[in-house]
Every structure is written in structure tokens, then in C-alpha cells.
Design a protein around this motif. Structure first.
Motif, PDB file in Angstrom:
ATOM      1  N   UNK A   1      -0.566   3.487  12.311  1.00  0.00           N
ATOM      2  CA  UNK A   1       0.379   2.997  12.868  1.00  0.00           C
ATOM      3  C   UNK A   1       1.424   2.741  12.537  1.00  0.00           C
ATOM      4  N   UNK A   2       2.074   2.864  13.889  1.00  0.00           N
ATOM      5  CA  UNK A   2       3.774   2.648  13.401  1.00  0.00           C
ATOM      6  C   UNK A   2       3.910   1.201  13.121  1.00  0.00           C
ATOM      7  N   UNK A   3       3.457   0.272  13.500  1.00  0.00           N
ATOM      8  CA  UNK A   3       3.623  -1.186  12.681  1.00  0.00           C
ATOM      9  C   UNK A   3       3.042  -1.487  11.236  1.00  0.00           C
ATOM     10  N   UNK A   4       2.267  -0.497  10.878  1.00  0.00           N
ATOM     11  CA  UNK A   4       1.506  -0.396   9.468  1.00  0.00           C
ATOM     12  C   UNK A   4       2.667  -0.063   8.349  1.00  0.00           C
ATOM     13  N   UNK A   5       3.719   1.207   8.729  1.00  0.00           N
ATOM     14  CA  UNK A   5       4.365   2.224   8.473  1.00  0.00           C
ATOM     15  C   UNK A   5       5.944   0.682   7.891  1.00  0.00           C
ATOM     16  N   UNK A   6       5.673  -0.230   7.106  1.00  0.00           N
ATOM     17  CA  UNK A   6       7.074  -0.722   6.656  1.00  0.00           C
ATOM     18  C   UNK A   6       7.929  -0.444   6.436  1.00  0.00           C
ATOM     19  N   UNK A   7       8.098   1.084   4.979  1.00  0.00           N
ATOM     20  CA  UNK A   7       8.870   1.437   4.552  1.00  0.00           C
ATOM     21  C   UNK A   7       8.400   2.493   3.542  1.00  0.00           C
ATOM     22  N   UNK A   8       9.450   2.728   2.817  1.00  0.00           N
ATOM     23  CA  UNK A   8       9.658   4.092   2.455  1.00  0.00           C
ATOM     24  C   UNK A   8      10.043   3.883   1.045  1.00  0.00           C
ATOM     25  N   UNK A   9       8.847   5.107  -0.220  1.00  0.00           N
ATOM     26  CA  UNK A   9       9.753   4.673  -1.274  1.00  0.00           C
ATOM     27  C   UNK A   9      10.090   6.206  -1.971  1.00  0.00           C
ATOM     28  N   UNK A  10      11.764   5.948  -2.265  1.00  0.00           N
ATOM     29  CA  UNK A  10      12.764   6.901  -1.958  1.00  0.00           C
ATOM     30  C   UNK A  10      12.334   7.862  -3.758  1.00  0.00           C
ATOM     31  N   UNK A  11      12.633   8.662  -4.050  1.00  0.00           N
ATOM     32  CA  UNK A  11      12.700   9.573  -4.570  1.00  0.00           C
ATOM     33  C   UNK A  11      13.599   9.097  -6.142  1.00  0.00           C
ATOM     34  N   UNK A  12      14.677   8.389  -6.006  1.00  0.00           N
ATOM     35  CA  UNK A  12      14.623   7.787  -7.343  1.00  0.00           C
ATOM     36  C   UNK A  12      14.076   6.083  -7.502  1.00  0.00           C
ATOM     37  N   UNK A  13      12.677   5.845  -6.753  1.00  0.00           N
ATOM     38  CA  UNK A  13      12.352   4.639  -7.048  1.00  0.00           C
ATOM     39  C   UNK A  13      12.989   3.444  -6.343  1.00  0.00           C
ATOM     40  N   UNK A  14      13.826   3.578  -5.383  1.00  0.00           N
ATOM     41  CA  UNK A  14      14.146   2.323  -4.133  1.00  0.00           C
ATOM     42  C   UNK A  14      12.977   2.070  -3.460  1.00  0.00           C
TER      43      UNK A  14
ATOM     44  N   UNK B   1       0.503  -1.720   0.272  1.00  0.00           N
ATOM     45  CA  UNK B   1       0.260   0.347  -0.092  1.00  0.00           C
ATOM     46  C   UNK B   1       0.849   0.937   0.161  1.00  0.00           C
ATOM     47  N   UNK B   2       0.527   1.598  -0.941  1.00  0.00           N
ATOM     48  CA  UNK B   2       1.641   3.387  -0.777  1.00  0.00           C
ATOM     49  C   UNK B   2       0.935   4.125  -0.966  1.00  0.00           C
ATOM     50  N   UNK B   3       0.556   4.773   0.884  1.00  0.00           N
ATOM     51  CA  UNK B   3       0.569   6.062   0.527  1.00  0.00           C
ATOM     52  C   UNK B   3       1.040   7.457   0.179  1.00  0.00           C
ATOM     53  N   UNK B   4       0.006   8.559   1.013  1.00  0.00           N
ATOM     54  CA  UNK B   4       0.057   9.638  -0.475  1.00  0.00           C
ATOM     55  C   UNK B   4       1.789  10.410  -0.028  1.00  0.00           C
ATOM     56  N   UNK B   5       2.077   9.740   0.399  1.00  0.00           N
ATOM     57  CA  UNK B   5       3.494  10.832   1.128  1.00  0.00           C
ATOM     58  C   UNK B   5       4.522   9.519   1.174  1.00  0.00           C
ATOM     59  N   UNK B   6       4.113   8.256   0.328  1.00  0.00           N
ATOM     60  CA  UNK B   6       5.099   7.316  -0.655  1.00  0.00           C
ATOM     61  C   UNK B   6       5.678   6.501   0.982  1.00  0.00           C
ATOM     62  N   UNK B   7       4.355   6.798   1.854  1.00  0.00           N
ATOM     63  CA  UNK B   7       5.363   5.584   2.216  1.00  0.00           C
ATOM     64  C   UNK B   7       4.504   4.295   2.323  1.00  0.00           C
ATOM     65  N   UNK B   8       5.579   3.196   2.477  1.00  0.00           N
ATOM     66  CA  UNK B   8       4.956   2.336   2.028  1.00  0.00           C
ATOM     67  C   UNK B   8       3.907   1.238   3.672  1.00  0.00           C
ATOM     68  N   UNK B   9       2.863   0.642   3.501  1.00  0.00           N
ATOM     69  CA  UNK B   9       1.856  -0.225   4.378  1.00  0.00           C
ATOM     70  C   UNK B   9       1.665  -0.992   3.967  1.00  0.00           C
ATOM     71  N   UNK B  10       1.275  -1.658   4.887  1.00  0.00           N
ATOM     72  CA  UNK B  10       0.221  -2.828   4.654  1.00  0.00           C
ATOM     73  C   UNK B  10      -1.495  -2.690   4.459  1.00  0.00           C
ATOM     74  N   UNK B  11      -1.150  -2.448   5.443  1.00  0.00           N
ATOM     75  CA  UNK B  11      -3.097  -2.471   5.652  1.00  0.00           C
ATOM     76  C   UNK B  11      -3.695  -0.890   5.462  1.00  0.00           C
ATOM     77  N   UNK B  12      -5.233  -0.853   5.065  1.00  0.00           N
ATOM     78  CA  UNK B  12      -6.094   0.040   5.154  1.00  0.00           C
ATOM     79  C   UNK B  12      -6.657   0.395   5.924  1.00  0.00           C
ATOM     80  N   UNK B  13      -6.899  -0.313   7.120  1.00  0.00           N
ATOM     81  CA  UNK B  13      -7.451  -0.171   8.545  1.00  0.00           C
ATOM     82  C   UNK B  13      -6.678   0.601   8.986  1.00  0.00           C
ATOM     83  N   UNK B  14      -5.509   1.252   9.167  1.00  0.00           N
ATOM     84  CA  UNK B  14      -4.214   0.910  10.641  1.00  0.00           C
ATOM     85  C   UNK B  14      -3.369   1.969  10.125  1.00  0.00           C
ATOM     86  N   UNK B  15      -3.466   2.844   8.946  1.00  0.00           N
ATOM     87  CA  UNK B  15      -3.001   4.094   8.416  1.00  0.00           C
ATOM     88  C   UNK B  15      -1.664   4.377   9.047  1.00  0.00           C
TER      89      UNK B  15
END
Length: 440
Positions: free
Chosen positions: A362-375, A346-360
Motif C-alpha cells: 500500500x502506498x501509504x505504508x511506504x514511507x521511505x527508501x533505504x539507499x545503497x550508501x546507507x542513507x 519495516x525494511x522490505x526485500x527491495x529496501x523500501x521503508x514501511x511501517x506495517x506488515x498488514x499493508x505491504x
């Protein structure tokens, strides 16, 4: 299979006797549904009730029951085989599935909504980063296909940015010659005829659109932000879709409680009268998911939801409408939560990578980040909390005949956050048996 080899009845069989003295055989591991009548029924009853069953390739009945998974080898460990299939079909699936929160804002104010309706939208740099990630991944042969789901809020508030993004992804997938699918979870009010035409040209061929019964109940539960009803506009848009000859599908979802369910027959008659075979239906009970109106929500308990689901399935079948609750959700792994799949993000509006739509948030739901270079930077330990739950089957799951559908629960959000296992095995089996009984 060798003639004379000993067989047994699959643990995942449901044998459903009908009022007209026919019988329905359903196997949750193979997904097969067979209606049996007459002399054939008596023969099958005798076979399934036998203490010893042996394979005979010249016996058409035994041959079919074996091919359909109703009969299996006597020494087969079906749970072990199910775990193997889960690994093959779900864990090793190499399609990248991205769900994009294009905005946290919405044009409706549904009374049971759990989202905050914030003016936070995905900007051009995040869309570009997603495109770069897809392109880089395909260049490295990491995925064999791309699936995009548009989500929100209401995704089409950001229609212009969505169109530009879809154009870019289409070009990338064409360059690397990989298949591309797209769909959207939307309230349908902003999918005007011109927008539908454009979206279809860019590969958006599936929509889930919620209508909560007829106009009076829908407009009570799903009002526009300005307080007006949304039913007429949504239906107008859907009727235009139906007027085209395009290859698309719409699932009309209904979230029901006692009030909405009271007029369910009228509503599904309306669907049957106004929309063709490309329109399916799906329904769930309204839930308290942490929204601001939770305390005042009128909801059904799990037993009432189960009973109502079975009752309405019979009527939907009479009308000839495809019911995704039965036609899709009785197939193996159809109820596996997307948040537990390795290649679903799940890619949030700010590029955060999530897993679940019910805990947008929540820290445990934020498993990563999409960086500007596409990594894409992923915290594997957090990610494991979501995908690992499916391999930690509860004892009652191992004994459940619905296990091939959900593989340990429809939702793991509560477990990830320290909650206890909630599933009622007997209720799930009872509900599934009731739904399958109306499938033929």
C-alpha cells in the motif's frame, strides 16, 4: 509525599472480587497486580471506599497502595501523567528497531494467510545498505541500541544471507559498544538444531512460532507448500531448543477459531508436558486480513474471542505455563502498535521503508527508501500519519481504563487508511479484568 496529603483512588484501578472471597487489585497504569485476603482485605476495602483518604507514611497499607499506584495524589491529572509517560517511554525511546522482510516467500500455505507468497527476496545490496545505515547512525550517536526482528514470508528461507547479515551487525555493534538484540517471527519448520545453534551464537534469542493446536488441526490450517503437514517437524525443532541450556525465549502462538479452541486444553497440556519455562504461550482469534481464503474462513466474533481468551487463561494458569497475553500484555504500553513508534521501521526485500506488515504494497505504508550508501530517506508527512495517531486520542479512549496498555488502540492501520475507530471500550475492560483475575 507529605503526611496528611489527600489521596484518591486511581482511575485505572481494577478491583476484582474472587469466588474464594479474596480480591485482586490491578492498576493498568503501574502494571501492579496484588492479591489480597483476610483482615488486610477488609482494611483495603475500607480505605478504597472512604470519601477522604490521607497519606500516612507509618500506615503500611496506605504506603504500599500509594507506592503501587493504587492510590494517587488527589489533584493528579492521571490522563496528563499517562501522556507524559508515553512521551518518555515510547516516543523518546532511542533503540532502533528494524523488522526485515527477508523474503515474501514461505514454505507453508496457511489457510488464513494474507500474504501472496512471491519469489521476492532481499539481496546482498539491501543487507549491506542496512548495515551501513546502522553503522552510520551509531557513529553519529543517534541510537543507544539495535533490535533486529526477522520476518517474511518465512525469514529462514533466506538463512545463509541472514547469517551473513547478523555477523555484520554484530561486528558493527561491538565496534560502537552498543547492545544488540535479535528475534524472529517464524513458522519454526526450518529452524533445525544446527541452525538454532548458529542463530543463538549471533544473538537471536527470541522466537515467535505458531502452532495451531494439536497435529490434526495444525496440519489442517498450516500445511506445507507441498501439501504435507508441518506439525511434527516444528515440534521436533522446538524439542531440540528445549534440550539446550541456552538463555532464549519462544512464544508459541496459536491463532484460534471454534475448531481449534475445542481442543485447546489438550494442546496446552501438550505444551506443559513437553517444554520448559523458556516457552511461553500467546493466542489470538483468526482474522480476515485480506487473504485469498477470507470468504471461507471460520472466525469467531469479538465477543467470542474475548470469552474464549478468558476461559483458556484459567487452564493455562493451572498448568503453570507463562501466558504472554496476561504476563506481558497487562503491562503499561505493552499493546502499543509497533507501527506507531518513531524508531520502528519495516525494511522490505527491495529496501523500501514501511511501517506495517498488514499493508505491504500500500502506498501509504511506504514511507521511505533505504539507499545503497546507507542513507534512509523518509517522507515525514507519511510517517506522521502512523505515529501521529497515538496523540489523537478518541474521547472513549480518554475514558478507558485499558488506555495505559494500548494508548489508543492496538492497530492503527485502519485509521491511517481512513477507517473509523473500532474499539469496544467496555469489552476491552471486561476482557482485561477477566484475564487479570487468573494471573495469581
Amino acid at each position: 509525599m507529605v503526611n496528611g496529603e489527600k489521596l484518591k483512588c486511581s482511575y485505572y484501578n481494577f478491583i476484582l472480587e474472587q469466588a474464594d472471597k479474596s480480591c485482586i487489585l490491578y492498576n493498568s497504569l503501574s502494571g501492579v497486580i496484588i492479591s489480597v485476603t483476610g483482615e488486610e482485605l477488609e482494611r483495603i476495602r475500607k480505605i478504597l471506599g472512604s470519601k477522604e483518604i490521607f497519606y500516612n507514611k507509618n500506615d503500611d497499607v496506605i504506603n504500599v497502595l500509594y507506592e503501587k499506584g493504587v492510590l494517587v495524589e488527589a489533584d493528579r491529572d492521571e490522563l496528563e501523567y499517562l501522556q507524559f509517560l508515553y512521551g518518555q517511554e515510547v516516543v523518546k525511546n532511542n533503540v532502533l528497531s528494524l523488522m526485515l522482510i527477508t523474503t515474501r516467500q514461505c514454505n507453508l500455505r496457511c489457510v488464513y494467510c494474507y500474504e501472496k507468497h512471491e519469489n521476492l527476496a532481499m539481496d546482498e545490496s539491501v543487507y549491506k545498505s542496512i548495515g551501513l545505515y546502522i553503522g552510520n547512525s551509531l557513529k553519529e550517536h543517534k541510537y543507544a541500541g539495535i533490535n533486529i526482528t526477522l520476518f517474511g514470508g518465512e525469514p529462514f528461507i533466506e538463512y545463509n544471507n541472514v547469517i551473513k547479515f547478523l555477523e555484520d551487525v554484530n561486528r558493527i555493534c561491538e565496534k560502537y559498544n552498543v547492545p544488540f538484540w535479535a528475534g524472529a517471527t517464524s513458522n519454526g519448520a526450518l529452524i533445525t538444531p544446527g541452525r538454532f545453534e548458529k542463530l543463538y551464537s549471533l544473538g537471536v534469542s527470541y522466537y515467535q512460532i505458531t502452532i495451531d493446536g494439536m497435529e490434526d488441526t495444525h496440519d489442517l490450517y498450516r500445511r506445507s507448500a507441498d501439501g504435507r503437514g508441518s506439525f511434527k517437524k516444528i515440534v521436533e525443532n522446538l524439542k531440540y531448543m528445549d534440550s539446550t541450556d541456552y538463555d532464549f525465549e519462544v512464544t508459541v502462538r496459536t491463532n484460534f477459531n471454534k475448531e481449534i479452541f475445542a481442543n485447546a486444553k489438550e494442546f496446552y497440556q501438550f505444551i506443559a508436558n513437553n517444554f520448559g519455562s523458556r516457552f511461553h504461550v500467546y493466542y489470538e482469534g483468526i482474522k480476515k486480513l485480506g487473504g485469498s481464503n477470507d470468504e471461507s474462513l471460520d472466525v469467531l466474533d469479538k465477543n467470542e474471542v474475548s470469552e474464549n481468551s478468558v476461559d483458556i487463561a484459567a487452564y493455562i494458569r493451572e498448568l503453570g505455563i507463562k501466558n504472554d497475553v496476561i504476563d506481558e500484555m497487562t503491562l503499561p504500553f505493552s499493546r502499543v502498535c509497533y507501527a506507531t513508534k518513531h524508531n520502528d521501521y519495516l525494511i522490505d526485500y527491495d529496501g523500501s521503508v514501511l511501517k506495517c506488515t498488514l499493508s505491504l504494497d500500500d502506498d501509504l505504508n511506504k514511507i521511505g527508501k533505504l539507499h545503497k550508501d546507507g542513507t534512509m530517506e523518509i517522507d515525514d508527512y507519511k510517517h506522521a500519519k502512523w505515529v501521529g495517531k497515538k496523540t489523537q486520542l478518541e474521547d472513549q479512549c480518554k475514558q478507558c481504563r485499558v488506555l495505559p496498555l494500548c494508548y489508543g488502540g492496538r492497530c492503527v492501520n485502519g485509521l491511517v487508511h481512513g477507517g473509523s475507530f473500532w474499539c469496544d471500550r467496555k469489552l476491552q475492560e471486561q476482557e482485561l479484568a477477566g484475564l487479570v483475575a487468573y494471573n495469581l
